[in-house]
Design a protein around this motif. Structure first.
Motif, short mmCIF file in Angstrom:
data_model
loop_
_atom_site.label_atom_id
_atom_site.label_comp_id
_atom_site.label_asym_id
_atom_site.label_seq_id
_atom_site.Cartn_x
_atom_site.Cartn_y
_atom_site.Cartn_z
N LYS A 52 -4.81 -13.80 -8.46
CA LYS A 52 -4.47 -13.30 -7.12
C LYS A 52 -4.39 -14.45 -6.12
O LYS A 52 -3.45 -14.54 -5.32
CB LYS A 52 -5.52 -12.28 -6.66
CG LYS A 52 -5.39 -10.91 -7.28
CD LYS A 52 -6.49 -9.98 -6.82
CE LYS A 52 -6.46 -9.81 -5.32
NZ LYS A 52 -7.51 -8.86 -4.86
N SER A 53 -5.42 -15.32 -6.19
CA SER A 53 -5.45 -16.43 -5.25
C SER A 53 -4.26 -17.37 -5.46
O SER A 53 -3.63 -17.83 -4.49
CB SER A 53 -6.78 -17.20 -5.42
OG SER A 53 -6.82 -18.31 -4.55
N LYS A 56 -1.13 -15.66 -4.21
CA LYS A 56 -1.08 -15.67 -2.75
C LYS A 56 -0.79 -17.07 -2.22
O LYS A 56 -0.02 -17.23 -1.27
CB LYS A 56 -2.41 -15.16 -2.18
CG LYS A 56 -2.60 -13.66 -2.37
CD LYS A 56 -3.75 -13.12 -1.55
CE LYS A 56 -5.09 -13.63 -2.06
NZ LYS A 56 -6.22 -13.03 -1.33
N ALA A 60 2.41 -17.88 -0.23
CA ALA A 60 2.23 -18.43 1.11
C ALA A 60 2.99 -19.74 1.25
O ALA A 60 3.62 -20.01 2.29
CB ALA A 60 0.74 -18.63 1.39
N SER A 270 -1.53 -19.90 7.39
CA SER A 270 -1.44 -18.65 6.64
C SER A 270 -2.85 -18.10 6.50
O SER A 270 -3.84 -18.85 6.52
CB SER A 270 -0.83 -18.88 5.26
OG SER A 270 -1.64 -19.74 4.49
N THR A 272 -5.11 -14.28 4.99
CA THR A 272 -5.12 -12.93 4.43
C THR A 272 -5.90 -12.03 5.37
O THR A 272 -7.07 -12.30 5.67
CB THR A 272 -5.76 -12.93 3.04
OG1 THR A 272 -5.05 -13.82 2.19
CG2 THR A 272 -5.71 -11.54 2.43
N THR A 273 -5.26 -10.99 5.83
CA THR A 273 -5.88 -10.10 6.81
C THR A 273 -5.38 -8.69 6.58
O THR A 273 -4.77 -8.39 5.55
CB THR A 273 -5.56 -10.60 8.23
OG1 THR A 273 -6.22 -9.74 9.17
CG2 THR A 273 -4.07 -10.57 8.50
N THR A 274 -5.67 -7.82 7.53
CA THR A 274 -5.23 -6.41 7.44
C THR A 274 -4.32 -6.10 8.61
O THR A 274 -4.49 -6.64 9.72
CB THR A 274 -6.43 -5.46 7.44
OG1 THR A 274 -7.23 -5.70 8.61
CG2 THR A 274 -7.30 -5.68 6.22
N GLU A 280 -4.15 -4.66 3.27
CA GLU A 280 -4.33 -6.10 3.15
C GLU A 280 -2.96 -6.76 3.02
O GLU A 280 -2.14 -6.38 2.20
CB GLU A 280 -5.18 -6.43 1.93
CG GLU A 280 -5.55 -7.92 1.83
CD GLU A 280 -6.42 -8.22 0.62
OE1 GLU A 280 -7.00 -9.31 0.57
OE2 GLU A 280 -6.48 -7.35 -0.30
N LEU A 282 -0.72 -10.67 3.39
CA LEU A 282 -0.69 -12.13 3.46
C LEU A 282 0.23 -12.51 4.62
O LEU A 282 1.41 -12.18 4.61
CB LEU A 282 -0.18 -12.72 2.15
CG LEU A 282 -0.05 -14.24 2.11
CD1 LEU A 282 -1.40 -14.93 2.29
CD2 LEU A 282 0.60 -14.68 0.79
N THR A 298 4.83 -11.32 7.10
CA THR A 298 3.75 -10.65 6.37
C THR A 298 4.28 -10.06 5.08
O THR A 298 5.41 -9.56 5.02
CB THR A 298 3.14 -9.53 7.23
OG1 THR A 298 4.12 -8.57 7.55
CG2 THR A 298 2.53 -10.08 8.51
N VAL A 301 -0.36 -7.59 0.09
CA VAL A 301 -1.03 -8.22 -1.06
C VAL A 301 -0.88 -7.35 -2.30
O VAL A 301 -0.77 -7.85 -3.42
CB VAL A 301 -2.51 -8.47 -0.73
CG1 VAL A 301 -3.26 -9.00 -1.96
CG2 VAL A 301 -2.64 -9.46 0.42
#
Length: 692
Positions: A52-53, A56, A60, A270, A272-274, A280, A282, A298, A301
């Motif tokens: 995932k990381s 992302k 990103a 960059s 990661t937020t909501t 969620e 990116l 945006t 995710v």
């Protein structure tokens, strides 16, 4: 798996467990089960998290590049608009008209000048199809604003607006204004954003008008049409107050950004937020050099990592398989480690209670099998030592009984010798009295010959009795010498047996030292195994528990060895007391033998003297006829008889004293024999707790 489970359960049922929670098998099972399951879950979930990381980060990175490219295109467009406004402002015709308007006094002239300025601006504005309209508004006064295109801004509306104050605060610099859904005149059919600046005369740097140019918002959308960040992605442009300038969703224009940027001072970044729907996302942002606005892209995710969920699902499946495998391994460990260890513990408990017949039936080549063999060898050696010690204790007890009987017999003989010695002393006393009477009656020999003859006869009888008593004393003394010698031989044999028993106890102590060294070595090996298991980390936790259980078994062995050592110390102490008693008794026996020999010599001397005395009495009987002629000789002979009688009395008293001393020695020997018998009985009772 089913067979292994059945065998392990049956093995556990056949073993008595004191507390299952504290069982090393259950602990090993839980550790192995938890370690395998946790490792699989950690690796799988870590892989899922890492993927995932990585996804992302890659998205990103690529999205940031795309945003930079779009940012560059829009920034170029904004700079073109800025150049257009500067071109209008620096137009020579516009500057001349602005200068003329400053000096004009007639309203018509001012109106005409403003119309000419508007016409000049119109030639620039309408040439660009992306511009919706423009307006030139006087900063003060009631003059009508000049509008171009779709713009219908009035002077009054402009002078009251906040955006006009922003333009005036710019002091001639270009000011970018946020988007409005119906334009700045509030009558447009499509959203627009605007740029405005004060129209200053370059000659005197004075400005009487502001110019606002409205740009169609769809122009930005056309520039961003080829920007694709991903499925369900969204691109918006925010002003310096974090309000939406551009969005594909017209309802968001002019409203606060759905994404809160943590650090709005950075030019790009960059995070990661909501979003406003708590999804969620990116988010990537990049700031424009010309306007100070930020372009925000945006991507959900969930859309990015939907392929990575396969790793998570595979992790759960593998975790279930690993759980089954861990159960199998745990049951195998219980069967191979826990059950043999519990069996060995139960056998050691039996050995601790004194049962030396227990033996282990474990036939393995591993450390547990070697431990079982060592346990069997240890129990065999202890059994041999206890058997030897028990036999030695029985021999000591038997010898003590024989010594006690011999001592009692010696005491009885000593009493008989004392009685005989008293009889000899009484006879010697009587002989002395009669000798004195004979000396007194020597002067009357001639008149009382008959009395002398009777006294001579009585003296002969007394001498015979003394000789017989001396002979009997000699016989008793010879018997006493033989019994004393036998007692000395028994004592010497007892000393030798006790010395052998001491050697046996030393052998026990050496074997106990070897066993104690074995337990220390086992503790050292357990400590090394614990250190190696700690170095191995999680993979060595199971072996660490096994090493800890081996250390506990070594501690139990050490405690058992300590108990045997204490018993051996007790045996050694009692043997030392026995040796001390025998060492004290042996010189007494030596003195007794010497005293008996001296008494025997005295009896022999008395017997010889009494033989001489009897011979002399015969001479006296033969010489009675010539007694009258040899009265002087008879007086001397009576004097000799008196001296011999006194000497016999003294000798008899000395023999009586020696007999009393021999009696005391015999009584002490009896006490020592009783004490030796008590010590031997205690040693036998101590060894009786072991069953061989």
């Amino acid at each position: 798996m089913k067979s292994l489970y059945s065998n392990s359960v049956n093995g556990i049922r056949n073993v008595k467990l004191t507390n299952p929670i504290k069982s090393v098998g259950l602990m090993l099972f839980l550790i192995i089960f938890s370690a395998i399951l946790v490792c699989v879950l950690v690796v799988g979930l870590f892989s899922y998290s890492t993927s995932k990381s990585i996804i992302k980060d890659k998205v990103a990175e690529s999205s940031s590049v795309a945003l930079k490219q779009s940012n560059g295109k829009l920034d170029l467009m904004f700079k073109n608009y800025e150049a257009l406004s500067m071109q209008i402002l620096l137009d020579k015709n516009v500057q001349d008209l602005l200068l003329q308007y400053k000096t004009a006094t007639d309203d018509y002239d001012k109106f005409d000048l403003m119309k000419k300025i508007g016409d000049t601006v119109q030639t620039y504005v309408l040439a660009n199809q992306s511009i919706a309209g423009a307006a030139i508004i006087p900063i003060s006064g009631n003059a009508n604003a000049v509008t171009i295109g779709t713009s219908t801004i009035t002077t009054e509306d402009g002078q009251k607006s906040e955006w006009m104050k922003s333009i005036l605060d710019g002091a001639g610099r270009l000011v970018w204004l946020p988007s409005k859904v119906k334009g700045y005149s509030d009558t447009a059919s499509e959203p627009t954003f605007a740029m405005g600046r004060v129209m200053k005369n370059t000659t005197n740097n004075e400005g009487n008008f502001i110019m606002i140019v409205e740009v169609k918002l769809k122009t930005i959308g056309e520039q961003l049409a080829d920007l694709k960040l991903g499925n369900n992605s969204e691109t918006i442009i925010l002003d310096d107050k974090n309000n939406v300038v551009y969005s594909a969703n017209a309802e968001q224009i002019g409203k606060p950004s759905p994404i809160a940027l943590k650090d709005s001072k950075k030019d790009e970044g960059s995070l990661t937020t909501t979003d406003s729907n708590d999804h969620e996302v990116l988010a990537m942002y990049n700031q424009f050099e010309s306007t100070g606005w930020k372009m925000l892209g945006t991507v959900p995710v969930e859309e990015l990592v939907k392929d990575a969920k396969q790793i998570r699902n595979a992790t759960y499946i593998i975790a279930a398989i690993a759980a089954l495998l861990a159960i199998g391994i745990g049951l195998l460990v219980i069967r191979m480690v826990a059950i043999p260890l519990v069996n060995l513990r139960n056998l050691m408990n039996e050995g601790e209670r004194g049962n030396l017949t227990v033996r282990s039936t474990i036939n393995k080549k591993d450390e547990i099998g070697q431990l079982a063999q060592s346990f069997n060898q240890m129990m065999a050696q202890i059994t041999i030592l206890v058997t030897q010690t028990n036999q030695s204790a029985q021999d000591v007890l038997a010898t003590a009984g024989e010594l006690s009987d011999a001592s009692k017999k010696t005491a009885i003989s000593a009493k008989e010798i004392a009685v005989a010695t008293e009889e000899i002393a009484n006879g010697a006393t009587s002989l002395a009295v009669e000798a004195e009477k004979g000396s007194d009656l020597t002067s009357e020999i001639s008149q009382q010959m008959q009395q002398v003859t009777g006294a001579n006869q009585e003296m002969g009888v007394a001498a015979s009795e003394v000789e017989r008593a001396s002979h009997q004393g000699t016989v008793y003394m010879n018997s006493l010498i033989e019994k004393t010698g036998l007692t000395e031989e028994m004592t010497r044999s007892m000393v030798e047996k006790v010395d052998k028993l001491k050697e046996s106890t030393r052998s026990i102590r050496k074997i106990l030292e070897v066993l104690n060294n074995m337990t220390k070595q086992t503790n050292i090996l357990s400590l090394n195994a614990t250190i190696e298991a700690a170095r191995a980390g999680t993979a060595g936790k199971g072996f660490m528990v096994v090493a800890d259980e081996i250390r506990k078994l070594a501690d139990q062995s050490r405690q058992s060895i300590d108990v045997v050592g204490q018993i051996t110390e007790t045996i050694q102490k009692e043997i030392d007391e026995t040796v001390s008693v025998l060492s004290d008794a042996y010189p007494i026996f030596q003195e007794q033998i010497q005293s008996v020999k001296e008494a025997n010599q005295i009896f022999l001397t008395v017997q010889g003297q009494m033989g001489d005395f009897v011979g002399r009495l015969g001479s006296v009987t033969n010489s009675i006829g010539t007694l009258e002629r040899s009265q002087v000789v008879l007086s001397e002979a009576m004097g000799n008889v008196s001296a011999v009688a006194e000497e016999s009395s003294a000798t008899s008293q000395e023999v009586a004293s020696l007999s009393n001393e021999q009696t005391n020695i015999s009584e002490g020997l009896v006490r020592l024999s009783d004490k030796l018998e008590t010590v031997s009985t205690g040693l036998k009772e101590t060894l009786s707790r072991f069953r061989t």
